[in-house]
Design an enzyme around this catalytic site. Structure first.
Site, PDB file in Angstrom:
ATOM      1  N   GLY A  12       0.776  -1.244   0.000  1.00 17.60           N
ATOM      2  CA  GLY A  12       0.000   0.000   0.000  1.00 17.60           C
ATOM      3  C   GLY A  12       0.800   1.282   0.000  1.00 17.60           C
ATOM      4  N   ASN A  14       1.362   3.050  -2.633  1.00 24.14           N
ATOM      5  CA  ASN A  14       0.570   3.971  -3.476  1.00 24.14           C
ATOM      6  C   ASN A  14      -0.629   4.488  -2.703  1.00 24.14           C
ATOM      7  OD1 ASN A  14       1.496   4.263  -6.434  1.00 24.14           O
ATOM      8  ND2 ASN A  14       1.902   2.124  -5.921  1.00 24.14           N
ATOM      9  N   LYS A  65     -16.706 -16.142  -8.336  1.00 24.88           N
ATOM     10  CA  LYS A  65     -16.195 -14.791  -8.576  1.00 24.88           C
ATOM     11  C   LYS A  65     -17.371 -13.808  -8.595  1.00 24.88           C
ATOM     12  CE  LYS A  65     -13.191 -12.152 -11.566  1.00 24.88           C
ATOM     13  NZ  LYS A  65     -11.953 -12.170 -12.300  1.00 24.88           N
ATOM     14  N   ARG A  91      -6.316  -8.749  -8.264  1.00 26.74           N
ATOM     15  CA  ARG A  91      -7.350  -9.561  -8.934  1.00 26.74           C
ATOM     16  C   ARG A  91      -7.879  -8.842 -10.162  1.00 26.74           C
ATOM     17  NH1 ARG A  91      -8.812 -14.045  -6.745  1.00 26.74           N
ATOM     18  NH2 ARG A  91      -7.781 -14.351  -4.755  1.00 26.74           N
ATOM     19  N   ASN A 107      -6.149   2.521 -12.720  1.00 32.05           N
ATOM     20  CA  ASN A 107      -5.177   1.516 -12.280  1.00 32.05           C
ATOM     21  C   ASN A 107      -3.774   2.025 -12.547  1.00 32.05           C
ATOM     22  OD1 ASN A 107      -4.267  -1.170 -11.447  1.00 32.05           O
ATOM     23  ND2 ASN A 107      -3.776  -1.513 -13.602  1.00 32.05           N
ATOM     24  N   HIS A 109       0.083   0.644 -13.450  1.00 30.49           N
ATOM     25  CA  HIS A 109       0.873  -0.506 -13.888  1.00 30.49           C
ATOM     26  C   HIS A 109       2.336  -0.065 -13.902  1.00 30.49           C
ATOM     27  CE1 HIS A 109       1.723  -4.261 -15.883  1.00 30.49           C
ATOM     28  NE2 HIS A 109       2.529  -3.599 -16.693  1.00 30.49           N
TER      29      HIS A 109
HETATM   30  C1  GRF Z   1       2.829  -1.110  -7.771  1.00 27.82           C
HETATM   31  O1  GRF Z   1       4.095  -1.337  -8.312  1.00 27.82           O
HETATM   32  C2  GRF Z   1       1.811  -1.006  -8.871  1.00 27.82           C
HETATM   33  O2  GRF Z   1       2.336  -0.506 -10.068  1.00 27.82           O
HETATM   34  C3  GRF Z   1       1.365  -2.432  -9.056  1.00 27.82           C
HETATM   35  O3  GRF Z   1       1.379  -2.983  -7.768  1.00 27.82           O
HETATM   36  C4  GRF Z   1       2.334  -2.303  -6.958  1.00 27.82           C
HETATM   37  C5  GRF Z   1       1.642  -1.897  -5.687  1.00 27.82           C
HETATM   38  O4  GRF Z   1       2.523  -1.464  -4.695  1.00 27.82           O
HETATM   39  N1  GRF Z   1       0.073  -2.460  -9.689  1.00 27.82           N
HETATM   40  P1  GRF Z   1       1.961  -0.826  -3.334  1.00 27.82           P
HETATM   41  O5  GRF Z   1       1.066  -1.879  -2.655  1.00 27.82           O
HETATM   42  O6  GRF Z   1       1.199   0.413  -3.684  1.00 27.82           O
HETATM   43  O7  GRF Z   1       3.179  -0.547  -2.507  1.00 27.82           O
END
Ligand code: GRF
Length: 200
Positions: A12, A14, A65, A91, A107, A109
């Site tokens: 987490g 981000n 699901k 997921r 999202n 990536h």
């Molecule tokens: C990030 O690298 C993001 O790009 C990918 O999953 C990772 C999540 O990291 N989708 P965090 O849980 O936010 O530290």
């Protein structure tokens, strides 16, 4: 102001960047809910520390699901959630789910899409030997890692970079561009024209 939920599965970082930018007023929206499919995600602690409601939907507690996603959708409806941010949510959401929040799911990536889709974006790019990589924020569509791109930022891969040093650089940039994309979205500055996004 719009109400939003962040979906997580892991550490987490981000989510933390987003929490901080909501608190500072940079993102003008209410982060009302953090949803995790992993009861042990450290991201849940971050949410609790910030006083944000959390909800865990452990896939193994559901017999399909569809039921798993319906439980999540009910929760989102109950909390009047306007849009969703996937921050390391591991997921894939079904087309039915995505349709209900069309162009309202963001999202991140960790590679420059459409290259290196999938769960090992950083490692795959590093092992391929690319000279440039970097994160992508995009809208989620029915096809995984394929929706309209909101922001990308390029990072140079140096010869002395290790996978770990590259990961660190990419995460740092993620923590800048993800809040930036959410800010643009909440300000109504993103228009989707087919596969392209026009920023006003
Ligand atoms: C990030 O690298 C993001 O790009 C990918 O999953 C990772 C999540 O990291 N989708 P965090 O849980 O936010 O530290």
């Amino acid at each position: 102001m719009k109400d939003f939920a962040v979906f997580v599965s892991g550490s987490g970082t981000n989510l933390q960047a987003i929490i901080d930018k909501v608190k500072s007023g940079y993102i003008k929206a209410n982060l009302n809910l953090v949803i995790s499919d992993n009861p042990n995600a450290y991201a849940l602690k971050r949410a609790e520390n910030a006083g944000i409601e959390t909800a865990v939907f452990d896939f193994k507690d559901f017999d399909s699901k569809r039921n798993f996603e319906n439980a999540i959708l009910n929760k989102l409806e109950e909390r009047n959630i306007d849009f969703i941010v996937l921050a390391g949510f591991m997921r894939v959401l079904s087309p039915d789910f995505v349709k209900q929040y069309s162009n309202k799911i963001l999202n991140i990536h960790p590679a420059l899409l459409p290259s290196f889709k999938g769960v090992h974006g950083i490692k795959d790019a590093y092992e391929y030997g690319v000279k440039i990589t970097g994160p992508t924020v995009h809208f989620v569509t029915e096809d995984v890692d394929s929706g309209p791109i909101i922001i990308q930022k390029a990072i140079e891969v140096r010869e002395n970079d290790t996978l770990e040093s590259l990961e660190e650089k990419i995460h740092k940039v993620e923590h800048q561009i993800f809040p930036e994309a959410i800010k643009l979205f909440t300000e109504g500055r993103l228009s989707v024209e087919g596969q392209k996004i026009i920023i006003s």
